[in-house]
Write a protein that holds these residues in place. Structure first.
Motif, PDB file in Angstrom:
ATOM      1  N   ALA A   1      -2.861   5.443  -8.991  1.00  0.00           N
ATOM      2  CA  ALA A   1      -1.662   4.712  -8.576  1.00  0.00           C
ATOM      3  C   ALA A   1      -1.969   3.667  -7.512  1.00  0.00           C
ATOM      4  N   ALA A   2      -3.067   3.831  -6.781  1.00  0.00           N
ATOM      5  CA  ALA A   2      -3.411   2.881  -5.717  1.00  0.00           C
ATOM      6  C   ALA A   2      -3.700   1.483  -6.250  1.00  0.00           C
ATOM      7  N   PHE A   3      -3.977   1.341  -7.536  1.00  0.00           N
ATOM      8  CA  PHE A   3      -4.180   0.019  -8.107  1.00  0.00           C
ATOM      9  C   PHE A   3      -2.912  -0.841  -8.027  1.00  0.00           C
ATOM     10  N   ARG A   4      -1.786  -0.246  -7.701  1.00  0.00           N
ATOM     11  CA  ARG A   4      -0.523  -0.982  -7.690  1.00  0.00           C
ATOM     12  C   ARG A   4      -0.247  -1.675  -6.355  1.00  0.00           C
ATOM     13  N   TRP A   5      -1.096  -1.462  -5.350  1.00  0.00           N
ATOM     14  CA  TRP A   5      -0.891  -2.132  -4.063  1.00  0.00           C
ATOM     15  C   TRP A   5      -1.137  -3.634  -4.207  1.00  0.00           C
ATOM     16  N   LYS A   6      -0.376  -4.420  -3.425  1.00  0.00           N
ATOM     17  CA  LYS A   6      -0.512  -5.878  -3.456  1.00  0.00           C
ATOM     18  C   LYS A   6      -0.779  -6.385  -2.043  1.00  0.00           C
ATOM     19  N   PRO A   7      -1.967  -6.911  -1.783  1.00  0.00           N
ATOM     20  CA  PRO A   7      -2.331  -7.369  -0.440  1.00  0.00           C
ATOM     21  C   PRO A   7      -1.816  -8.775  -0.140  1.00  0.00           C
ATOM     22  N   LEU A   8      -1.819  -9.116   1.148  1.00  0.00           N
ATOM     23  CA  LEU A   8      -1.590 -10.498   1.557  1.00  0.00           C
ATOM     24  C   LEU A   8      -2.879 -11.279   1.319  1.00  0.00           C
TER      25      LEU A   8
ATOM     26  N   THR B   1      -6.038   3.020  11.501  1.00  0.00           N
ATOM     27  CA  THR B   1      -5.557   1.671  11.202  1.00  0.00           C
ATOM     28  C   THR B   1      -4.384   1.739  10.228  1.00  0.00           C
ATOM     29  N   PRO B   2      -3.278   1.030  10.499  1.00  0.00           N
ATOM     30  CA  PRO B   2      -2.180   0.991   9.526  1.00  0.00           C
ATOM     31  C   PRO B   2      -2.687   0.573   8.151  1.00  0.00           C
ATOM     32  N   LEU B   3      -2.182   1.232   7.138  1.00  0.00           N
ATOM     33  CA  LEU B   3      -2.697   1.046   5.786  1.00  0.00           C
ATOM     34  C   LEU B   3      -2.644  -0.415   5.345  1.00  0.00           C
ATOM     35  N   GLY B   4      -1.566  -1.120   5.686  1.00  0.00           N
ATOM     36  CA  GLY B   4      -1.436  -2.519   5.282  1.00  0.00           C
ATOM     37  C   GLY B   4      -2.543  -3.391   5.832  1.00  0.00           C
ATOM     38  N   ILE B   5      -2.965  -3.126   7.060  1.00  0.00           N
ATOM     39  CA  ILE B   5      -4.054  -3.905   7.657  1.00  0.00           C
ATOM     40  C   ILE B   5      -5.363  -3.626   6.922  1.00  0.00           C
ATOM     41  N   GLY B   6      -5.644  -2.338   6.688  1.00  0.00           N
ATOM     42  CA  GLY B   6      -6.864  -1.993   5.964  1.00  0.00           C
ATOM     43  C   GLY B   6      -6.894  -2.626   4.585  1.00  0.00           C
ATOM     44  N   LEU B   7      -5.775  -2.561   3.878  1.00  0.00           N
ATOM     45  CA  LEU B   7      -5.665  -3.171   2.545  1.00  0.00           C
ATOM     46  C   LEU B   7      -5.994  -4.658   2.597  1.00  0.00           C
ATOM     47  N   ASP B   8      -5.356  -5.377   3.511  1.00  0.00           N
ATOM     48  CA  ASP B   8      -5.523  -6.833   3.561  1.00  0.00           C
ATOM     49  C   ASP B   8      -6.939  -7.243   3.938  1.00  0.00           C
ATOM     50  N   ILE B   9      -7.543  -6.524   4.887  1.00  0.00           N
ATOM     51  CA  ILE B   9      -8.903  -6.859   5.302  1.00  0.00           C
ATOM     52  C   ILE B   9      -9.880  -6.640   4.146  1.00  0.00           C
ATOM     53  N   LEU B  10      -9.764  -5.516   3.446  1.00  0.00           N
ATOM     54  CA  LEU B  10     -10.667  -5.231   2.322  1.00  0.00           C
ATOM     55  C   LEU B  10     -10.458  -6.218   1.180  1.00  0.00           C
ATOM     56  N   ALA B  11      -9.212  -6.528   0.879  1.00  0.00           N
ATOM     57  CA  ALA B  11      -8.903  -7.385  -0.270  1.00  0.00           C
ATOM     58  C   ALA B  11      -9.366  -8.819  -0.077  1.00  0.00           C
ATOM     59  N   ASN B  12      -9.525  -9.265   1.164  1.00  0.00           N
ATOM     60  CA  ASN B  12      -9.949 -10.637   1.437  1.00  0.00           C
ATOM     61  C   ASN B  12     -11.434 -10.756   1.769  1.00  0.00           C
TER      62      ASN B  12
ATOM     63  N   ARG C   1     -16.656   4.880  -1.078  1.00  0.00           N
ATOM     64  CA  ARG C   1     -15.292   5.408  -1.007  1.00  0.00           C
ATOM     65  C   ARG C   1     -14.460   4.939  -2.203  1.00  0.00           C
ATOM     66  N   TRP C   2     -13.787   5.897  -2.837  1.00  0.00           N
ATOM     67  CA  TRP C   2     -12.978   5.636  -4.032  1.00  0.00           C
ATOM     68  C   TRP C   2     -11.773   4.746  -3.731  1.00  0.00           C
ATOM     69  N   HIS C   3     -10.834   5.233  -2.951  1.00  0.00           N
ATOM     70  CA  HIS C   3      -9.600   4.474  -2.727  1.00  0.00           C
ATOM     71  C   HIS C   3      -9.810   3.155  -1.991  1.00  0.00           C
ATOM     72  N   PRO C   4     -10.609   3.118  -0.925  1.00  0.00           N
ATOM     73  CA  PRO C   4     -10.834   1.827  -0.276  1.00  0.00           C
ATOM     74  C   PRO C   4     -11.420   0.780  -1.228  1.00  0.00           C
ATOM     75  N   SER C   5     -12.291   1.191  -2.143  1.00  0.00           N
ATOM     76  CA  SER C   5     -12.839   0.236  -3.109  1.00  0.00           C
ATOM     77  C   SER C   5     -11.752  -0.243  -4.070  1.00  0.00           C
ATOM     78  N   ILE C   6     -10.812   0.627  -4.406  1.00  0.00           N
ATOM     79  CA  ILE C   6      -9.665   0.206  -5.213  1.00  0.00           C
ATOM     80  C   ILE C   6      -8.817  -0.786  -4.432  1.00  0.00           C
ATOM     81  N   LEU C   7      -8.532  -0.480  -3.173  1.00  0.00           N
ATOM     82  CA  LEU C   7      -7.733  -1.396  -2.353  1.00  0.00           C
ATOM     83  C   LEU C   7      -8.416  -2.755  -2.256  1.00  0.00           C
ATOM     84  N   ALA C   8      -9.739  -2.762  -2.090  1.00  0.00           N
ATOM     85  CA  ALA C   8     -10.480  -4.023  -2.049  1.00  0.00           C
ATOM     86  C   ALA C   8     -10.319  -4.789  -3.358  1.00  0.00           C
ATOM     87  N   SER C   9     -10.348  -4.065  -4.476  1.00  0.00           N
ATOM     88  CA  SER C   9     -10.282  -4.713  -5.786  1.00  0.00           C
ATOM     89  C   SER C   9      -8.941  -5.399  -6.033  1.00  0.00           C
TER      90      SER C   9
END
Length: 424
Positions: free
Chosen positions: A213-220, A317-328, A336-344
């Motif tokens: 389900a983590a593939f559904r996150w949308k970063p800035l 770290t708030p999840l939104g910040i971690g998501l945005d930093i990894l995704a950019n 790590r499984w989920h962080p790599s998904i968030l980065a993707s």
């Protein structure tokens, strides 16, 4: 339909736990179902999860202190298990199918686990967010299987396990798996390595393979990212510092692995490979941001970041910040499984090394990443390979990122299969 959601991990100090549970709740909200009760991950591990209680905080602090002291950590783990067994005997920790039946009868009689029993009793369907629990002979995996067994055989409830990895590398866990999975109402795997493994024992269909389900996150991304993080101190999470990190300039990210800093490890933490990797990555990619999506990564990598004066994002770290930093980031070096998904979700490719199960190999297949078969515990030997893959991803640039984003879009849609049992 009333749901009991099992394995709510939002109170874990782990980005991935929070990311996937919130994403599962979002999927549930898009159906007509209602979550009327939850079973926390802490309950599956046999501990209370009142995050703000003095006892909970004391235990958490003691565990964090012990991460870097293997002998103390092993002693604490032994005492913790001994205390639990002294309180309830083996019934509180069933390890065989015969134990399952004995424990289930105690639960039914109201003598054991009354809170979890009440949560199950309220619901029409028990929806288990399996994540990465079922591997080795981990207690959280055994208890996940136990509660599914209890829900079906004793409470007579519908029950599904979704969004999950399974690795049957322990014959005791395999025996339980063979007894429990055939009686479930729905089974949905989150990656192909687990699907292939389960197919060795039962004829699952292609439709039983979905995505996390983590593939559904949308970063800035782009200007929105720069607007949010270009301010002074925007990425500094007390007591750590993001230093002179400039999000307008290219950067790489690096983290640890679920295979490292394990409770059962007897050897001291080896940070040497990460010192070398960070130094070499800085030479080829400019800025290096060290991230700790889990408290074990923080124990491992905070000293590295501090000594090398690198930007560091801790587990809190708030999840939104971690998501945005990894995704950019341009590239993410990760076990790590989920962080790599968030980065993707931003197109960031990951140079993957091993985790605690075959899930990382499964993720590589999902994202079309080369299988390097890098062992997290032998990173020093793999440093040249990691650097070569990093250069390759940098050279591929937007071509690689576009391919990953296309795959992520497909996986975000496939993730809806995790709640298909709520739509029938």
């Amino acid at each position: 339909m009333k749901i009991c959601f099992v394995n709510d991990s939002t109170s874990q100090n782990n980005w991935g736990c929070r990311a996937t549970t919130y994403a599962m709740y979002d999927l549930i909200r898009q159906t007509d179902a209602e979550v009327v009760s939850v079973v926390k991950l802490g309950a599956l591990n046999g501990v209370g999860m009142d995050l703000f209680s003095l006892k909970s905080r004391a235990i958490s602090l003691l565990k964090e202190y012990a991460y870097d002291k293997p002998r103390l950590r092993a002693s604490l783990r032994f005492m913790q298990h001994a205390a639990r067994r002294k309180r309830h005997g083996k019934l509180a920790d069933p390890v065989t199918l015969a134990d399952f039946d004995m424990t289930a009868r105690e639960v039914q009689a109201g003598r054991l686990f009354p809170v979890t029993r009440a949560a199950i009793d309220q619901a029409d369907l028990i929806l288990v967010n399996g994540e990465g629990s079922i591997y080795n002979f981990e207690k959280k995996g055994r208890m996940t299987l136990f509660w599914m067994y209890y829900a079906k055989k004793y409470a007579k409830k519908k029950c599904a396990i979704v969004n999950h990895t399974v690795q049957l590398n322990d014959p005791r866990m395999l025996e339980i798996f063979k007894a429990v999975y055939p009686i479930l109402d729905d089974v949905v795997f989150r990656e192909p390595a687990s699907y292939d493994e389960a197919m060795r024992y039962f004829p699952y269909l292609e439709e039983d393979l979905a995505a996390d389900a983590a593939f559904r996150w949308k970063p800035l991304m782009g200007d929105h990212f720069l607007e949010s993080y270009g301010r002074l101190g925007a990425c500094s999470i007390f007591p750590y510092d993001a230093g002179d990190f400039d999000p307008s300039k290219p950067y790489l990210c690096i983290t640890g692995s679920s295979a490292l800093v394990r409770a059962e490890d007897k050897d001291p933490i080896d940070r040497a490979p990460f010192f070398e990797l960070c130094a070499r990555l800085k030479d080829i990619g400019g800025q290096v941001v060290v991230v700790a999506p889990d408290i074990t990564d923080e124990t491992l990598l905070a000293p590295v970041a501090r000594e090398m004066k690198l930007p560091f994002l801790p587990a809190a770290t708030p999840l939104g910040i971690g998501l945005d930093i990894l995704a950019n980031a341009r590239v993410f070096v990760s076990g790590r499984w989920h962080p790599s998904i968030l980065a993707s979700t931003g197109g960031t490719p990951s140079v993957l090394f091993s985790g605690n199960t075959h899930k990382i190999a499964g993720l590589g297949r999902l994202l079309g990443l080369p299988d390097a078969s890098i062992d997290a515990k032998r990173l020093g030997d793999a440093t040249p390979q990691i650097l070569d893959m990093t250069r390759r991803f940098l050279d591929e640039g937007e071509v690689r990122r576009s391919d990953i984003l296309a795959r992520v879009a497909g996986h975000a849609k496939l993730a809806e299969r995790n709640v298909r049992c709520l739509m029938s």
